[in-house]
Design an enzyme around this catalytic site. Structure first.
Site, PDB file in Angstrom:
ATOM      1  N   LYS A 146       0.852  -1.198   0.000  1.00 15.37           N
ATOM      2  CA  LYS A 146       0.000   0.000   0.000  1.00 15.37           C
ATOM      3  C   LYS A 146       0.889   1.249   0.000  1.00 15.37           C
ATOM      4  O   LYS A 146       1.915   1.293   0.708  1.00 15.37           O
ATOM      5  CB  LYS A 146      -0.883  -0.043   1.235  1.00 15.37           C
ATOM      6  CG  LYS A 146      -1.961   1.040   1.299  1.00 15.37           C
ATOM      7  CD  LYS A 146      -2.863   0.791   2.526  1.00 15.37           C
ATOM      8  CE  LYS A 146      -3.958   1.846   2.636  1.00 15.37           C
ATOM      9  NZ  LYS A 146      -4.783   1.653   3.834  1.00 15.37           N
ATOM     10  N   SER A 168      -9.578   1.769   3.134  1.00 12.62           N
ATOM     11  CA  SER A 168      -8.734   2.543   2.265  1.00 12.62           C
ATOM     12  C   SER A 168      -7.711   1.682   1.503  1.00 12.62           C
ATOM     13  O   SER A 168      -7.076   2.187   0.582  1.00 12.62           O
ATOM     14  CB  SER A 168      -7.994   3.607   3.061  1.00 12.62           C
ATOM     15  OG  SER A 168      -7.218   3.023   4.059  1.00 12.62           O
ATOM     16  N   SER A 184      -9.773  -0.528   7.426  1.00 11.02           N
ATOM     17  CA  SER A 184      -9.263  -0.369   6.065  1.00 11.02           C
ATOM     18  C   SER A 184      -8.555  -1.555   5.448  1.00 11.02           C
ATOM     19  O   SER A 184      -8.153  -1.478   4.294  1.00 11.02           O
ATOM     20  CB  SER A 184      -8.324   0.843   6.021  1.00 11.02           C
ATOM     21  OG  SER A 184      -9.081   2.019   6.224  1.00 11.02           O
TER      22      SER A 184
END
Lengths: 470, 355
Positions: free
Chosen positions: A129, A204, A228
């Protein structure tokens, strides 16, 4: 609410890999609405007894050591699949240009007879990420304010996965600085859900979830502050694990809310996620909040143990109104399945459960207002040249941050300001303690607690529109 | 505890940010408002400096910024229970600056009171101007800062057990106040006490010397006298000299026992300070043992008297001051080793003897 649901898929009943005779087909972009047309990269099928999903990580290792495939071949097949699917998915903000080099190094090591000494993640493609720092690739946090920023160091989790032989294939898309639940809040691009390209992958860590779901990589790193990792994993049909706070070092994770942030793992099987977590966790002197307790002392990750007698508590408040009927049925089906396997499933009530969300918003926004103050256009990232210092700060941040980030910073600043700290932040911390205590109590009479990861399936893109200016 | 911030350095072509000391831990010590004069406050600051140096946690140098001090001053009419408006003073770079700034500010505020203008004393920060020797208002007056503090999540709780605290307590060296009391009880004068206890290295040297059995007063004198002078001249600290405490004790004992004279002792000291070595070694090497044998001294005196008939004549006709001349000659002949006490006794006898 949403009513369209895909037909229920229970991943435990389907083999994950096709045999090596199947080759990926060319993309037909206009007609494909899902990526189920694109089979995963060729690997000899391997299953553990009982039909449970195979561990791709172990399969890779076996294949490399037996010589049936080279790391370079594996890397090439993942990369070509990635290239094929990226135009529809946009999971990645940046794709590494040294994947094949790293794969070659592994092949060289095997050729010299050093196969057994290979790390547990050797040859495994990993998506990271983009709010987790990588020294040899840009790390933007999904924000324009860090466009093209290259950190001078690797996050500890990245350092460890590389030490264990993992190959970082690229940086995955996210809601800016982790603030959001659809990945539409990215400053760069919108990621699509591989199951339905018109839907969001969740957030997210949307890019991390979609990349694993579409087999663009084997496992990925995400971050979880308020769901997330778990929610996008659910939306994309993959396994997402949020570890206990302190299990994985946060060093190198761009801080959003320091008392809540954790780095989590996504993969296609529980075994893979477990192996991956084991590889990256452990105490780190660069993170004072990382735990010194060791993980997995005597548990064999892949040991098959009967579930009979396990006490399971279904949290009643997570199946209230507002939860999609399809989700409820799926959970109830899972409960029946668990009972078939011998679990004792009861309902537990955690009345304080609903307080979690408002408490989270206050605490996370407050902490983020402090954590994001470092993006001042001076130290790193983009700067909007101005005549005077305060204008430099204001203009750089105004043009670099997206609207959701600005809103949370403002909310957090307000909640912490003189006269309001007691009413908001302190109050929210007290609620947090209440919630923690109620979970502890429930876990005294239950071995595990279960709930749906999200009250619905993935939303259609553009459905959750927040008005920032009204 | 706080973290130090970076430093701004301003030059002609811009301002520079120095982050080298950023993150260094700072201990902020806030005193009660129960000091009444500048000297009291500056002595308090000096004692804090002494304590941190004793503990070895800081060199406490105000010039280097290892010890920083801001003061708050308020006045109130005699009899008023409520404190007056307090004024903060910054830019104090020495203990004497603390002293003078406080005294200045006290009189500034008292003057305003006596002119009926006490309302012009506002809560503000003033700067001490060393050149002008006064406090002045800082240009910009800022509102109350809203720090928006919340407990730092990146720093977990530090749990201090009683056992840990006790062990730290036991590990502390004797602090200045306790040391001063102990020296007082040993019979040292206040001047000696203050000198010896001021610097822990000096105190440790002194303590080590008397532990070897040296006379307390003599040890104090040597340290405060010849040794201190040497340190000052050579710009050294007591840890840099080659003399070690047990040799100082040996020196004192050698003089006390009469093995060497006081004068020889001073010469040896210089050698020991600069080059080290042992007292016994130097005495032997340079053949410095004092001559105390009466017969030997008488022989030397006889010889000198015989060699200086003219001076003897002068002495006998009234110039008794010439005794010093004879003494000097015997000292020269004996290479300074003649015991002065015995020498002078013998001289007086022989010079005054009836032929």
């Amino acid at each position: 609410m949403l009513s369209t649901l895909h037909s229920p898929r229970s991943l435990s009943r389907f083999p994950l890999h096709l045999t090596s005779s199947v080759k990926p087909r060319a993309a037909s972009a206009s007609s494909a609405s899902s990526l189920s047309d694109y089979p995963p990269p060729p690997l000899p099928a391997a299953q553990s007894p009982g039909g449970a999903p195979a561990s791709q990580i172990l399969t890779v290792r076996r294949s490399l050591l037996s010589g049936s495939v080279t790391a370079t071949q594996l890397a090439e097949s993942y990369l070509s699949r990635l290239r094929l699917t990226e135009p529809q998915l946009n999971s990645f903000i940046h794709v590494s240009d040294s994947v094949l080099k790293s794969a070659q190094e592994i092949d060289d090591k095997i050729a010299k007879g050093g196969g057994e000494a290979l790390g547990p993640l050797a040859g495994v493609m990993v998506g990271v990420k983009d709010n987790i720092c990588t020294a040899d690739m840009p790390s933007t946090g999904g924000s324009r304010i860090l466009e093209n920023y290259r950190p001078p160091f690797d996050a500890t989790a990245v350092k460890r996965l590389k030490e264990k032989g993992g190959i970082v294939v690229g940086k995955t898309n996210l809601d800016e600085f982790g603030m959001g639940s659809t990945t539409e809040g990215s400053g760069f691009q919108v990621t699509a859900n591989p199951w339905d390209l018109g839907r969001v992958p969740g957030g997210s860590s949307g890019g991390s979830a979609s990349a694993v779901s579409a087999r663009q990589c084997v496992v990925s790193l995400g971050s979880d502050t308020g769901g997330s990792v778990r929610q996008p994993a659910s939306f994309c049909g993959v396994v997402g694990l949020k570890p206990t706070y302190g299990r994985v070092s946060r060093f190198g994770l761009m801080a959003y809310a320091s008392s809540l942030d954790v780095i989590g793992c996504l993969g296609t099987s529980v075994a893979d996620v477990g192996i991956f977590l084991n590889a990256i966790s452990g105490h780190d002197k660069f993170d004072a909040t990382s735990s010194k307790q060791s993980l997995f002392t005597s548990i064999n990750l892949l040991e098959s143990k009967p579930l009979s007698g396990l006490k399971v508590g279904l949290i009643r408040e997570t199946l209230d109104d507002g939860v999609d009927s399809g989700v409820k049925s799926a959970i109830n089906a899972a409960v029946l399945h668990m009972q078939e396997l011998g679990c004792i499933v009861n309902e537990v009530s955690l009345p304080s459960f609903s307080l979690g969300l408002p408490a989270y918003y206050i605490l996370a926004s407050s902490e983020s207002s402090s954590n994001l103050s470092r993006y001042d256009g001076v130290r790193y990232g983009k700067q909007t040249v101005s005549d005077e210092l305060n204008a430099l700060y204001a203009n750089s941040r105004a043009s670099g941050f997206g609207p959701e980030v600005k809103m949370r910073i403002l909310m957090g600043t307000y909640a912490l300001s003189a006269g309001y700290y007691d009413a908001y932040y302190k109050r929210a911390q007290q609620v947090r303690t209440l919630i923690r205590e109620s979970f502890k109590t429930a876990l005294e009479t239950n071995d595990i607690l279960i709930s749906p990861a999200a009250p619905s399936v993935a939303y259609k893109m553009g459905m959750l529109v927040v008005s920032y200016y009204s | 505890m706080e973290e130090d911030a970076g430093k701004l350095m301003h030059s002609g072509n811009g301002s520079y940010v120095d982050l080298n000391r950023a993150g260094v831990p700072l201990l902020e010590i806030v005193s009660e408002p129960d000091m009444r004069t500048g000297i009291e406050a500056s002595e308090y600051a000096a004692e804090l400096q002494r304590v941190v140096r004793y503990l070895g946690v800081s060199n406490g140098n105000m010039q280097e910024g290892s010890l920083r001090c801001d003061v708050n001053v308020s006045v109130r009419p005699i009899g008023q229970a409520e404190f007056g408006t307090k004024v903060e003073i910054k830019n104090l770079n020495s203990f004497s600056a603390i002293n003078r700034a406080i005294d200045f500010e006290i009189s500034r505020q008292v003057n305003l009171h006596s002119q009926g203008q006490q309302d012009s004393i506002v809560q503000e920060t003033r700067l001490w101007e060393e050149g002008a020797q006064k406090t002045v208002t800082m240009r910009k007056k800022e509102g109350l800062a809203d720090y928006r503090y919340f407990p730092e999540p990146d720093l977990p709780e530090v749990v201090l057990t009683k056992a840990y605290m006790d062990s730290v307590g036991k590990s502390l060296p004797e602090l200045p106040e306790a040391k001063r009391r102990r020296y007082e009880e040993m019979g040292l004068s206040m001047q000696d006490v203050l000198f010896l206890a001021n610097d822990i290295a000096v105190a440790d040297f002194f303590d080590a010397t008397i532990q070897k059995g040296a006379d307390v007063k003599l040890a104090a004198n040597w340290i405060m006298g010849d040794i201190a002078a040497y340190l000052k001249n050579e710009k050294l600290s007591i840890n840099d000299i080659k003399l070690v405490p047990h040799e100082l004790a040996e020196l004192i004992a050698s003089i006390k026992s009469g093995t060497i004279s006081g004068k020889i002792g001073k010469e040896i000291l210089f050698e020991l300070l600069a080059k080290g070595g042992t007292v016994k070694g130097l005495i032997e090497e340079k053949d410095l043992v004092q001559i105390t044998d009466l017969v030997d001294i008488e022989k030397m005196v006889d010889k000198v008297i015989a060699e200086n008939p003219k001076q003897l004549e002068q002495y006998r006709s009234g110039k008794t001051k010439l005794q010093g001349y004879f003494a000097g000659q015997v000292m020269k002949a004996s290479k300074g080793k003649a015991n002065p006490g015995i020498l002078n006794k013998v001289l007086v006898e022989k010079l005054n003897a009836k032929v």
